[in-house]
Design a protein around this motif. Structure first.
Motif, PDB file in Angstrom:
ATOM      1  N   GLY A 384       0.815  -1.197   0.000  1.00  0.00           N
ATOM      2  CA  GLY A 384       0.000   0.000   0.000  1.00  0.00           C
ATOM      3  C   GLY A 384       0.849   1.246   0.000  1.00  0.00           C
ATOM      4  O   GLY A 384       2.077   1.191  -0.124  1.00  0.00           O
ATOM      5  N   ASP A 385       0.183   2.374   0.153  1.00  0.00           N
ATOM      6  CA  ASP A 385       0.894   3.645   0.206  1.00  0.00           C
ATOM      7  C   ASP A 385       1.767   3.690   1.455  1.00  0.00           C
ATOM      8  O   ASP A 385       1.399   3.186   2.519  1.00  0.00           O
ATOM      9  CB  ASP A 385      -0.108   4.795   0.221  1.00  0.00           C
ATOM     10  N   SER A 388       0.048   5.059   4.580  1.00  0.00           N
ATOM     11  CA  SER A 388      -1.251   4.540   4.994  1.00  0.00           C
ATOM     12  C   SER A 388      -1.090   3.640   6.207  1.00  0.00           C
ATOM     13  O   SER A 388      -0.010   3.130   6.490  1.00  0.00           O
ATOM     14  CB  SER A 388      -1.906   3.753   3.860  1.00  0.00           C
ATOM     15  N   GLU A 389      -2.184   3.452   6.950  1.00  0.00           N
ATOM     16  CA  GLU A 389      -2.155   2.497   8.050  1.00  0.00           C
ATOM     17  C   GLU A 389      -1.925   1.104   7.478  1.00  0.00           C
ATOM     18  O   GLU A 389      -2.474   0.747   6.436  1.00  0.00           O
ATOM     19  CB  GLU A 389      -3.477   2.526   8.805  1.00  0.00           C
ATOM     20  N   ASN A 393      -6.793   0.116   6.780  1.00  0.00           N
ATOM     21  CA  ASN A 393      -7.220   1.387   7.345  1.00  0.00           C
ATOM     22  C   ASN A 393      -8.426   1.217   8.268  1.00  0.00           C
ATOM     23  O   ASN A 393      -9.444   0.660   7.868  1.00  0.00           O
ATOM     24  CB  ASN A 393      -7.607   2.363   6.231  1.00  0.00           C
ATOM     25  N   GLN A 396      -7.093   6.055  10.146  1.00  0.00           N
ATOM     26  CA  GLN A 396      -6.369   7.083   9.405  1.00  0.00           C
ATOM     27  C   GLN A 396      -6.872   7.167   7.976  1.00  0.00           C
ATOM     28  O   GLN A 396      -6.859   6.190   7.246  1.00  0.00           O
ATOM     29  CB  GLN A 396      -4.874   6.780   9.411  1.00  0.00           C
ATOM     30  N   LEU A 398      -7.058   9.694   4.240  1.00  0.00           N
ATOM     31  CA  LEU A 398      -6.103  10.160   3.242  1.00  0.00           C
ATOM     32  C   LEU A 398      -5.531  11.523   3.649  1.00  0.00           C
ATOM     33  O   LEU A 398      -6.130  12.264   4.417  1.00  0.00           O
ATOM     34  CB  LEU A 398      -6.788  10.269   1.878  1.00  0.00           C
ATOM     35  N   TYR A 404      -1.432   9.856  -4.575  1.00  0.00           N
ATOM     36  CA  TYR A 404      -1.653   8.427  -4.366  1.00  0.00           C
ATOM     37  C   TYR A 404      -1.775   7.733  -5.728  1.00  0.00           C
ATOM     38  O   TYR A 404      -2.248   8.329  -6.699  1.00  0.00           O
ATOM     39  CB  TYR A 404      -2.944   8.182  -3.582  1.00  0.00           C
ATOM     40  N   THR A 631     -11.233   5.371  -0.843  1.00  0.00           N
ATOM     41  CA  THR A 631     -11.177   6.287  -1.970  1.00  0.00           C
ATOM     42  C   THR A 631     -12.498   6.145  -2.720  1.00  0.00           C
ATOM     43  O   THR A 631     -12.760   5.089  -3.289  1.00  0.00           O
ATOM     44  CB  THR A 631     -10.013   5.936  -2.916  1.00  0.00           C
ATOM     45  N   ASP A 648      -8.311   1.475  -4.408  1.00  0.00           N
ATOM     46  CA  ASP A 648      -7.392   1.690  -3.290  1.00  0.00           C
ATOM     47  C   ASP A 648      -6.777   0.368  -2.825  1.00  0.00           C
ATOM     48  O   ASP A 648      -7.396  -0.410  -2.130  1.00  0.00           O
ATOM     49  CB  ASP A 648      -8.082   2.418  -2.131  1.00  0.00           C
TER      50      ASP A 648
END
Length: 858
Positions: A384-385, A388-389, A393, A396, A398, A404, A631, A648
């Motif tokens: 993931g990003d 990010s958690e 998620n 938290q 975006l 992203y 998202t 996402d």
């Protein structure tokens, strides 16, 4: 007494009755085989038929305060008649019960005529394809066509039932890999009703049965990677396989599953195994009840394997099973490897490589309980990003001002494109209320309804194109592409059921206080053919159409409004990213749904596996998006989408290789994917299951340029972490059986190790253990996970051999105790299990090479 029973039954017959549960009682009474049971079963079915008749001719007295329109549910509604028309369980089981009563000579002429009228009213050619709904519908119609052959509808019912049978027997398996426990028994019952005894004993059918049989572990467990229930759901199906084939290995599997009871199963399984002191007597009673004449249980000769769906035809790799044999006490591990994402029904949508079943000495160590849509809720690799958690998620959202990467698995559309044989329909067929809001329109709708008709057997309707499952629907003619942006006002009850159905994902979607501003760039296709830009943003308006659906209204074609050029200029404009100078679209998303659709692609044909597997873009929120836990974007291609075309963190990926090997009683398996998480990334998962039941998993992830600076690593779901070190975690696996499990990650610089509480769907709770790092494009990351079941009397420190005094990862002398791991320069992962003061595994060395070589030395 009879009047008292009848009065009590009449009280059950409320408009919102779950008819399937009512009929289940009828079948249970018939199974008793007693005059009293038969009498009550007959009374129940007659009163249900009477209630249907009153409902059809007018409103029943009990319905005066009922809602005027039926809710869209398969199993309950505002009237008994509506429920019986839509509920596949009710239809199939009603006629099973009626047929059984008729065979016992208990149906008088008046009741016969009433049931015939009921059949004419509720039975319509319904859903097709090899799934549990179709099988129940078909059972009802096959029985009705035989019971009432003089009715003009009987021929159509018979054709429909034959069509459903051929949907299964033609390819030789079911297309719901996460739902198999519910439907294999029904298709055998359907075959028996239709006189398909020879086909049911064929090599093709046997190959399918063996697939289900081999889901049964040495201790009788069969955990599903989807919404398939417990191993108990396999019991009657395996018994029926044994009867049909005379094969004792199915009887062995049936008995093992029976004795396992509900241990280790679904989220609502509360009972354990049948106690040893009751096992023999319980088994004898069940054996006598099922009349297995001339069949004796026989241990199947099986080992580790790559198991395929459609084993006699398409041979689609589906599961990796590691098991030295079916002998009692042997370890068993099962991974889901199918790369297609079964997106149509309750199943495992985005969970390639998931370790869904791992047991040692009959104790469940790790499992997947119920249906979890997201990779982060499974035992797999998660990417993931970087901010990010991880792995999922919950709190938290975006960050505004951050770019992203978003992409979806384009191959999903194989199931939802028309073909020469299967034509697209644009209207919800009658009797399909269980599929959602009725739809009627044409090819201009967005998203298109997913209904298909088989031109060769036009009885009933498919919810997807069966040729997609067979890999025959790979060419997409690109006509249009849509980014659908959705904004929901905070605290509102607004929804767009045809635009944004985040199916069974109970997180907030995108609460907003007004219009939301965002940037979009880099709209592209990606795959083995490379990266291809879809839209030249400098000329974005040339082929762009913008549609808007007002907040609070349904996202249907009737609510669609095409914006004028002036309105488009107010909401969509060209800008440039401040850092890179690259062009981007600035979009003002008013509350509601905004669809940006580009056309003019000319119907170019692209191959969804060999050329372009993913479709995506980059996005940045200008507005505050910290509450956006999803998202709120869906993608449409040629007007098509499906419930998993989210953007996402989608896993995706094409399975390129899978294999299983066995040396003595040690097992090895591997799976390899391309285009996973991003179109240019590769992932190989290798695993060794030792004869002692120890499990080693090596994940090798090679990030492409699209995954640069993203983060990821393996995730393991456990019940209750009790102790942890810097890079290991000890958890209770089964308190009743005094078993813990140690998850030990190879310590590496730049890696982070953690545990996160993770409530899941179906009231399931647990913790996710993870090892993650930040990726650099082109540099392979190797993750080593060692999973060790052990006696609860031992602590995690006793097994790992690591105490971490003075903030040291490994203290002097500890390198030769417990667990020692190494990744050599050539990528070989080596694990040594060494005795500690209390843990005595012997000395075991396990090695796995990058090219697939492996060894276990003792």
């Amino acid at each position: 007494m009879q009047e008292t029973i009848e009065a009590a039954i009449r009280k059950e017959l409320k408009p919102t009755l779950q008819v399937r549960q009512f009929i289940a009682v009828v079948l249970e009474l018939l199974n008793q085989g007693t005059p009293e049971g038969d009498k009550e079963a007959l009374l129940r079915l007659k009163l249900l038929t009477e209630a249907w008749n009153q409902d059809r001719s007018g409103r029943m007295p009990e319905q005066e305060n009922a809602p005027s329109s039926a809710p869209l549910s398969a199993h309950t509604g505002s009237s008994i008649r509506q429920t019986m028309m839509s509920c596949f369980f009710s239809q199939g089981n009603y006629f099973k019960a009626f047929s059984e009563l008729a065979s016992r000579g208990l149906i008088e002429e008046t009741f016969w005529h009433s049931a015939a009228s009921l059949a004419q009213d509720i039975l319509r050619p319904a859903e097709r394809d090899a799934n549990n709904r179709s099988f129940f519908f078909a059972i009802g119609m096959a029985l009705a066509s035989g019971l009432f052959p003089a009715l003009p509808e009987a021929k159509g019912w018979s054709h429909y039932a034959e069509g459903v049978w051929n949907d299964w027997y033609g390819p030789g398996d079911c297309y719901e890999p996460g739902y198999v426990a519910h439907n294999i028994m029904q298709v055998i019952e359907l075959g028996l009703i239709l006189g398909k005894a020879e086909e049911l004993r064929s090599d093709k059918a046997l190959a399918a049965y063996r697939r289900y049989r081999d889901h049964i572990s040495p201790s009788g467990l069969a955990i599903q990677p989807g919404d398939g229930g417990t191993q108990a759901a396999y019991v009657d199906a395996l018994a029926l396989m044994a009867k049909v084939t005379g094969d004792g290995t199915f009887l062995w599997a049936e008995q093992q599953a029976f004795l396992a009871g509900e241990y280790g199963g679904y989220y609502n399984a509360v009972r354990g195994r049948i106690p040893a002191e009751e096992a023999e007597q319980s088994l004898e009673a069940r054996f006598a009840q099922n009349h297995f004449e001339g069949i004796k249980p026989e241990l199947p000769d099986t080992g580790s394997e790559v198991q395929t769906m459609y084993p006699a035809t398409y041979r689609i790799p589906d599961r990796l099973l590691l098991s030295p044999s079916k002998k009692e006490g042997k370890p068993y591990a099962a991974f889901y490897i199918n790369d297609r994402m079964e997106t149509l029904h309750h199943a495992h949508e985005d969970n390639r490589g998931d370790l869904y079943h791992y047991e040692v000495n009959g104790v469940m160590v790790l499992q997947r309980s119920g249906w979890h849509k997201w990779a982060g809720q499974s035992n797999t690799l998660v990417v993931g990003d970087a901010l990010s958690e991880f792995p999922f998620n919950y709190t938290q959202g975006l960050l505004s001002g951050r770019w992203y990467k978003a992409s979806s698995n384009l191959r999903l559309l194989r199931d939802f494109m028309a073909s020469d044989r299967y034509e697209q329909l644009y209207r919800t067929p009658e009797g399909f209320r269980h599929t959602g809001v009725p739809v009627e329109g044409d090819e201009t709708m967005m998203p298109l309804p997913h209904f298909f008709r088989d031109k060769e057997s036009p009885y009933g309707v498919f919810l997807c194109n069966p040729e997609g499952m067979a890999g025959k629907n790979e060419s997409l003619k690109l006509e249009s592409f849509t980014i659908s942006l959705n904004t929901f006002l905070r605290g509102g009850n607004h929804s767009f059921p045809k635009s944004l159905e985040w199916y069974r994902d109970y997180r907030e979607v995108a609460p907003a206080d007004g219009p939301v501003e965002m940037l979009i760039r880099n709209i592209h296709l990606g795959g083995p053919a490379g990266k291809r830009m879809l839209v030249d943003l400098r000329e974005f308006a040339e082929y762009l159409e913008v549609a808007f659906y007002e907040d609070g209204k349904k996202g249907t074609i009737q609510e669609k409004r095409i914006l004028t050029p002036e309105e488009v200029r107010e909401r969509v404009s060209l800008t440039f990213d401040e850092l890179s100078g690259a062009p981007a679209l600035k979009i003002v998303c008013h509350p509601g749904r905004t669809d940006l659709t580009w056309r003019g692609f000319g119907g170019e044909s692209i191959h969804l596996t060999e050329q372009y597997q993913r479709i995506g873009f980059d996005y940045l929120y200008i507005s505050d998006a910290r509450d956006f836990l999803r998202t709120p974007v869906r993608l449409f291609v040629n007007g098509m989408t499906c419930r998993s075309m989210y953007v996402d963190g989608q896993q995706g990926g094409v399975l390129k290789d899978a294999r299983a090997e066995q040396r003595g009683e040690d097992s090895f398996g591997s799976m390899e994917y391309e285009g996973v998480y991003t179109f240019d990334s590769h992932w190989k998962r290798q695993t060794v299951l030792t004869q002692e039941g120890y499990l080693l998993v090596v994940d090798r992830f090679l990030p492409g340029a699209e995954a640069d600076r993203m983060t990821g690593g393996p995730v393991w779901q456990v019940k209750d972490p009790l102790q942890q070190g810097l890079f290991w975690f000890d958890s209770a696996a089964d308190r009743q059986h005094n078993t813990n499990v140690l998850v030990y990650f190879h310590p590496q610089r730049g890696h982070q190790y953690g545990a996160k509480f993770q409530p899941k769907l179906w009231n399931d709770q647990g913790y996710a253990l993870y090892d993650r790092t930040v990726f650099t494009a082109g540099r392979e990351e190797v993750f080593v996970s060692v999973i060790l079941p052990h006696d609860s009397a031992l602590s995690g420190s006793d097994v790992s051999g690591k105490k971490h005094f003075h903030s040291l990862a490994v203290n002097r002398g500890e390198e030769n105790k417990g667990v020692a791991t190494e990744i050599r320069p050539d990528g070989t992962a080596v694990v040594e299990l060494l005795p500690t003061e209390k843990w005595k595994p012997g000395r075991i060395r396990i090695s796995v090479q990058a090219d697939g070589g492996w060894s276990v030395e003792r």
